[in-house]
Design a protein around this motif. Sequence first.
Motif, PDB file in Angstrom:
ATOM      1  N   ASN A  12      34.319  11.908  66.330  1.00 32.65           N
ATOM      2  CA  ASN A  12      35.296  12.762  65.651  1.00 32.65           C
ATOM      3  C   ASN A  12      36.374  13.185  66.652  1.00 32.65           C
ATOM      4  O   ASN A  12      36.386  12.717  67.803  1.00 32.65           O
ATOM      5  CB  ASN A  12      34.627  13.975  64.977  1.00 32.65           C
ATOM      6  CG  ASN A  12      33.929  14.888  65.969  1.00 32.65           C
ATOM      7  OD1 ASN A  12      34.195  14.866  67.178  1.00 32.65           O
ATOM      8  ND2 ASN A  12      33.023  15.722  65.472  1.00 32.65           N
ATOM      9  N   GLY A  39      33.597  11.090  58.569  1.00 36.50           N
ATOM     10  CA  GLY A  39      34.743  10.935  57.688  1.00 36.50           C
ATOM     11  C   GLY A  39      35.707  12.096  57.671  1.00 36.50           C
ATOM     12  O   GLY A  39      36.935  11.893  57.617  1.00 36.50           O
ATOM     13  N   ASP A  40      35.204  13.348  57.717  1.00 37.41           N
ATOM     14  CA  ASP A  40      36.130  14.474  57.579  1.00 37.41           C
ATOM     15  C   ASP A  40      37.054  14.632  58.779  1.00 37.41           C
ATOM     16  O   ASP A  40      38.013  15.404  58.732  1.00 37.41           O
ATOM     17  CB  ASP A  40      35.389  15.773  57.267  1.00 37.41           C
ATOM     18  CG  ASP A  40      34.533  16.280  58.422  1.00 37.41           C
ATOM     19  OD1 ASP A  40      34.469  15.630  59.482  1.00 37.41           O
ATOM     20  OD2 ASP A  40      33.891  17.347  58.245  1.00 37.41           O
ATOM     21  N   ASN A  65      31.170   3.602  58.867  1.00 37.58           N
ATOM     22  CA  ASN A  65      31.075   4.810  58.049  1.00 37.58           C
ATOM     23  C   ASN A  65      29.783   5.560  58.386  1.00 37.58           C
ATOM     24  O   ASN A  65      28.687   5.077  58.132  1.00 37.58           O
ATOM     25  CB  ASN A  65      31.098   4.405  56.567  1.00 37.58           C
ATOM     26  CG  ASN A  65      31.162   5.579  55.621  1.00 37.58           C
ATOM     27  OD1 ASN A  65      30.605   6.637  55.871  1.00 37.58           O
ATOM     28  ND2 ASN A  65      31.841   5.381  54.488  1.00 37.58           N
ATOM     29  N   TYR A  68      30.487  11.597  55.514  1.00 36.74           N
ATOM     30  CA  TYR A  68      31.703  12.416  55.513  1.00 36.74           C
ATOM     31  C   TYR A  68      31.515  13.732  56.256  1.00 36.74           C
ATOM     32  O   TYR A  68      32.346  14.136  57.058  1.00 36.74           O
ATOM     33  CB  TYR A  68      32.141  12.693  54.070  1.00 36.74           C
ATOM     34  CG  TYR A  68      33.431  13.457  53.972  1.00 36.74           C
ATOM     35  CD1 TYR A  68      34.646  12.831  54.236  1.00 36.74           C
ATOM     36  CD2 TYR A  68      33.444  14.811  53.639  1.00 36.74           C
ATOM     37  CE1 TYR A  68      35.839  13.527  54.168  1.00 36.74           C
ATOM     38  CE2 TYR A  68      34.633  15.520  53.567  1.00 36.74           C
ATOM     39  CZ  TYR A  68      35.826  14.879  53.832  1.00 36.74           C
ATOM     40  OH  TYR A  68      37.016  15.575  53.769  1.00 36.74           O
ATOM     41  N   SER A  86      30.481  11.123  49.172  1.00 32.80           N
ATOM     42  CA  SER A  86      30.544  11.164  50.630  1.00 32.80           C
ATOM     43  C   SER A  86      30.969   9.815  51.205  1.00 32.80           C
ATOM     44  O   SER A  86      31.871   9.739  52.047  1.00 32.80           O
ATOM     45  CB  SER A  86      29.185  11.580  51.203  1.00 32.80           C
ATOM     46  OG  SER A  86      29.229  11.596  52.608  1.00 32.80           O
ATOM     47  N   SER A  89      34.654   9.027  50.090  1.00 31.76           N
ATOM     48  CA  SER A  89      35.696   9.796  50.786  1.00 31.76           C
ATOM     49  C   SER A  89      35.997   9.191  52.147  1.00 31.76           C
ATOM     50  O   SER A  89      37.165   9.059  52.548  1.00 31.76           O
ATOM     51  CB  SER A  89      35.249  11.253  50.944  1.00 31.76           C
ATOM     52  OG  SER A  89      35.114  11.882  49.687  1.00 31.76           O
ATOM     53  N   THR A  90      34.952   8.802  52.872  1.00 33.16           N
ATOM     54  CA  THR A  90      35.164   8.208  54.186  1.00 33.16           C
ATOM     55  C   THR A  90      35.820   6.839  54.069  1.00 33.16           C
ATOM     56  O   THR A  90      36.729   6.502  54.844  1.00 33.16           O
ATOM     57  CB  THR A  90      33.832   8.105  54.947  1.00 33.16           C
ATOM     58  OG1 THR A  90      33.253   9.409  55.055  1.00 33.16           O
ATOM     59  CG2 THR A  90      34.033   7.529  56.339  1.00 33.16           C
ATOM     60  N   GLN A  91      35.371   6.046  53.085  1.00 36.44           N
ATOM     61  CA  GLN A  91      35.985   4.732  52.885  1.00 36.44           C
ATOM     62  C   GLN A  91      37.474   4.866  52.568  1.00 36.44           C
ATOM     63  O   GLN A  91      38.308   4.126  53.097  1.00 36.44           O
ATOM     64  CB  GLN A  91      35.278   3.976  51.744  1.00 36.44           C
ATOM     65  CG  GLN A  91      33.846   3.547  52.038  1.00 36.44           C
ATOM     66  CD  GLN A  91      33.759   2.506  53.124  1.00 36.44           C
ATOM     67  OE1 GLN A  91      33.697   2.824  54.309  1.00 36.44           O
ATOM     68  NE2 GLN A  91      33.758   1.230  52.725  1.00 36.44           N
ATOM     69  N   MET A  94      39.451   6.005  55.725  1.00 40.28           N
ATOM     70  CA  MET A  94      39.563   4.926  56.712  1.00 40.28           C
ATOM     71  C   MET A  94      40.606   3.904  56.281  1.00 40.28           C
ATOM     72  O   MET A  94      41.410   3.446  57.087  1.00 40.28           O
ATOM     73  CB  MET A  94      38.206   4.261  56.924  1.00 40.28           C
ATOM     74  CG  MET A  94      37.225   5.106  57.710  1.00 40.28           C
ATOM     75  SD  MET A  94      35.644   4.263  58.027  1.00 40.28           S
ATOM     76  CE  MET A  94      36.174   2.937  59.119  1.00 40.28           C
ATOM     77  N   ALA A 101      38.736  -0.162  55.134  1.00 36.23           N
ATOM     78  CA  ALA A 101      37.503   0.587  54.920  1.00 36.23           C
ATOM     79  C   ALA A 101      36.382  -0.042  55.737  1.00 36.23           C
ATOM     80  O   ALA A 101      36.473  -1.195  56.172  1.00 36.23           O
ATOM     81  CB  ALA A 101      37.132   0.599  53.433  1.00 36.23           C
TER      82      ALA A 101
END
Length: 346
Positions: A12, A39-40, A65, A68, A86, A89-91, A94, A101
């Motif tokens: 992160n 992801g966040d 991944n 999130y 979850s 959202s990350t896909q 990205m 993704a």
Amino acid sequence: MSYIILKYDDLNIENLTAFQKAWCQCKSYKAVPSFGLIGDSLLEPGEDYLNALKKMISDGVEIWNHGYFHGENEFSTRSYLEQKESVESTQFLMKKHLGKAAATFGAPHNNSTEKTVSVLHDNFPEIHNYLYMADGESRPKARQLIVRCNYESKPGVIDLDLFSKEYGRIKDYPYFVMQGHPGIWTEDDFKKHEIILKRIVDDRHVIVTPEKLLRIELPVFTVERAALWDDELSDFFVSHKTVVCYGAGEIGREVYRYLHSRNLQPDAFVVSAGNRMEAEVCHVPVFELSELNQRFPDCGVILTLLGRLHGEILSQPELSGPDIWRADSTLDYERFIDHVRYDISR
């Protein structure tokens, strides 16, 4: 020679510098790592963070991944819809910020259930690799990358003695994964990390990303004791009216799939008090240990959890009566699990 995936978790914004340091160490040995992105961290990313990630990708690093929120229960007790959101959202983030993704997924804290596999199978065909996550029913076409060589005694603490033990046991397998958490390493850990990198490169292993390994056909690899284990397990099922697996998590799913491929069908999973996260795993009912002797008198038990937990588990009074398969040797059990993992992940 083996193919090795270097799996680094929890990337992160806050720990970017530590990941860049691990990346530089890898580059000095011409080793391409794979970083698990939370992801966040892409929700409101700064330009420097995005540029750093894009530079990694352009140099061949695979960003995968890692959920999130990076919550411990994000892919264990949460609902199907929450898990889907979850991953999704990350896909989405990205693809929006990095142009692509993820093709690989690994759950935070390596916590996942059959529900997680269903979420990925039903909704994310672009995810071709599952890190440290097995599907007991073998539904997806995704490769389950579960053979591992541990070198952290706990997240963020590198133990060279542990590495030597694990590496000595696993180094001849055609592939294995090595997991680290550079975001919480000390300077001493980074020095130990370099020692490990030097060892695996000197031994002429090939470091690849999950995406690259997917394009490699892994050979059949059978350890010397495999036939003995299979014969013993077959006899164990024949000699017991009912057989249960103790442990309904990751190893439980792995062993279930292995047994099922050999036409051996456990009657139930059993878990310790408070650990029943699902009513069924692989369509097999899950019960707490307190129910074992009432529901399954004179059953046989196969331990399907970490070898280091066996002593504590076997001390429970409910297990004083049942016949336990291979309860006498942790090392042999660990070798059995290595074999299971490779067998089901080819």
